[in-house]
Design a protein around this motif. Sequence first.
Motif, PDB file in Angstrom:
ATOM      1  N   ALA A  44       0.838  -1.208   0.000  1.00 35.97           N
ATOM      2  CA  ALA A  44       0.000   0.000   0.000  1.00 35.97           C
ATOM      3  C   ALA A  44       0.874   1.260   0.000  1.00 35.97           C
ATOM      4  O   ALA A  44       0.598   2.229  -0.733  1.00 35.97           O
ATOM      5  CB  ALA A  44      -0.931  -0.004   1.205  1.00 35.97           C
ATOM      6  N   LEU A  45       1.920   1.257   0.803  1.00 29.61           N
ATOM      7  CA  LEU A  45       2.813   2.407   0.867  1.00 29.61           C
ATOM      8  C   LEU A  45       3.562   2.587  -0.453  1.00 29.61           C
ATOM      9  O   LEU A  45       3.736   3.715  -0.937  1.00 29.61           O
ATOM     10  CB  LEU A  45       3.793   2.238   2.028  1.00 29.61           C
ATOM     11  CG  LEU A  45       4.629   3.450   2.417  1.00 29.61           C
ATOM     12  CD1 LEU A  45       3.730   4.628   2.747  1.00 29.61           C
ATOM     13  CD2 LEU A  45       5.507   3.112   3.604  1.00 29.61           C
ATOM     14  N   HIS A  46       3.963   1.480  -1.073  1.00 26.50           N
ATOM     15  CA  HIS A  46       4.695   1.569  -2.329  1.00 26.50           C
ATOM     16  C   HIS A  46       3.797   2.089  -3.452  1.00 26.50           C
ATOM     17  O   HIS A  46       4.229   2.913  -4.271  1.00 26.50           O
ATOM     18  CB  HIS A  46       5.295   0.207  -2.696  1.00 26.50           C
ATOM     19  CG  HIS A  46       6.299   0.289  -3.798  1.00 26.50           C
ATOM     20  ND1 HIS A  46       6.411  -0.670  -4.762  1.00 26.50           N
ATOM     21  CD2 HIS A  46       7.226   1.230  -4.107  1.00 26.50           C
ATOM     22  CE1 HIS A  46       7.370  -0.323  -5.616  1.00 26.50           C
ATOM     23  NE2 HIS A  46       7.871   0.817  -5.230  1.00 26.50           N
ATOM     24  N   VAL A  47       2.548   1.619  -3.497  1.00 28.87           N
ATOM     25  CA  VAL A  47       1.617   2.113  -4.520  1.00 28.87           C
ATOM     26  C   VAL A  47       1.346   3.597  -4.293  1.00 28.87           C
ATOM     27  O   VAL A  47       1.305   4.386  -5.249  1.00 28.87           O
ATOM     28  CB  VAL A  47       0.310   1.282  -4.518  1.00 28.87           C
ATOM     29  CG1 VAL A  47      -0.751   1.937  -5.388  1.00 28.87           C
ATOM     30  CG2 VAL A  47       0.584  -0.133  -5.006  1.00 28.87           C
ATOM     31  N   SER A  48       1.197   3.994  -3.041  1.00 27.26           N
ATOM     32  CA  SER A  48       0.995   5.419  -2.737  1.00 27.26           C
ATOM     33  C   SER A  48       2.209   6.239  -3.177  1.00 27.26           C
ATOM     34  O   SER A  48       2.074   7.335  -3.715  1.00 27.26           O
ATOM     35  CB  SER A  48       0.766   5.614  -1.235  1.00 27.26           C
ATOM     36  OG  SER A  48      -0.371   4.918  -0.820  1.00 27.26           O
ATOM     37  N   TRP A  49       3.393   5.690  -2.933  1.00 25.85           N
ATOM     38  CA  TRP A  49       4.640   6.343  -3.359  1.00 25.85           C
ATOM     39  C   TRP A  49       4.659   6.505  -4.871  1.00 25.85           C
ATOM     40  O   TRP A  49       4.994   7.563  -5.389  1.00 25.85           O
ATOM     41  CB  TRP A  49       5.821   5.512  -2.878  1.00 25.85           C
ATOM     42  CG  TRP A  49       7.168   6.012  -3.311  1.00 25.85           C
ATOM     43  CD1 TRP A  49       7.822   5.698  -4.450  1.00 25.85           C
ATOM     44  CD2 TRP A  49       8.010   6.922  -2.602  1.00 25.85           C
ATOM     45  NE1 TRP A  49       9.032   6.335  -4.511  1.00 25.85           N
ATOM     46  CE2 TRP A  49       9.166   7.107  -3.384  1.00 25.85           C
ATOM     47  CE3 TRP A  49       7.901   7.592  -1.388  1.00 25.85           C
ATOM     48  CZ2 TRP A  49      10.207   7.925  -2.979  1.00 25.85           C
ATOM     49  CZ3 TRP A  49       8.945   8.402  -0.998  1.00 25.85           C
ATOM     50  CH2 TRP A  49      10.076   8.573  -1.794  1.00 25.85           C
ATOM     51  N   GLN A  50       4.277   5.445  -5.590  1.00 23.14           N
ATOM     52  CA  GLN A  50       4.272   5.505  -7.047  1.00 23.14           C
ATOM     53  C   GLN A  50       3.264   6.534  -7.559  1.00 23.14           C
ATOM     54  O   GLN A  50       3.549   7.263  -8.504  1.00 23.14           O
ATOM     55  CB  GLN A  50       3.966   4.130  -7.638  1.00 23.14           C
ATOM     56  CG  GLN A  50       5.109   3.160  -7.505  1.00 23.14           C
ATOM     57  CD  GLN A  50       4.788   1.790  -8.079  1.00 23.14           C
ATOM     58  OE1 GLN A  50       3.645   1.336  -8.014  1.00 23.14           O
ATOM     59  NE2 GLN A  50       5.801   1.149  -8.636  1.00 23.14           N
ATOM     60  N   VAL A  51       2.098   6.590  -6.933  1.00 19.71           N
ATOM     61  CA  VAL A  51       1.093   7.591  -7.334  1.00 19.71           C
ATOM     62  C   VAL A  51       1.645   8.991  -7.101  1.00 19.71           C
ATOM     63  O   VAL A  51       1.507   9.879  -7.951  1.00 19.71           O
ATOM     64  CB  VAL A  51      -0.231   7.360  -6.569  1.00 19.71           C
ATOM     65  CG1 VAL A  51      -1.177   8.542  -6.746  1.00 19.71           C
ATOM     66  CG2 VAL A  51      -0.893   6.079  -7.023  1.00 19.71           C
ATOM     67  N   GLY A  52       2.293   9.201  -5.957  1.00 14.96           N
ATOM     68  CA  GLY A  52       2.885  10.514  -5.667  1.00 14.96           C
ATOM     69  C   GLY A  52       3.962  10.892  -6.670  1.00 14.96           C
ATOM     70  O   GLY A  52       3.996  12.030  -7.168  1.00 14.96           O
TER      71      GLY A  52
END
Length: 151
Positions: A44-52
Amino acid sequence: MNAESDRRRDAVAAGDGAQGEDGGGAAQPGLGSRAPHFIKRSRALHVSWQVGVFIVGLAVVVAGIIMLPLPGPGWLVIFAGMAIWATEFVWAQLVLRWTKRKVAEAAQRALDPRVRRRNIILTVTGLVIAGALAGIYLWKFGMTLPWKVHG
């Protein structure tokens, strides 16, 4: 999403070895995410990072596109946005590698004496034509502008 990136990174790493694309000894960084390890551990944190990263890169690329017709370093800003994307996305890393290779090839071609001679001839020809047109305009109209300016 990450599994695909990991497979591509492994395939490219196996194909490249430790050499760069030019066959020299220059090692190139592997493809894939450059996010910190603690971010990669949580999906979840990695996907959020990628979106950012995608949103920030998109904002920079859009700013560069806006700068193309306006004063400003449009292409430089667009490539900066691509570099931001390349910290996280394999496709952007491949685009940047291709772009770097093409720029290096163009620089080599520009150093070729025949190409330089051709470019100088074309530049001088263009300047002579522009000068001739300016001379014809000045001969026909003088130093006046072709439109009326009321001061």
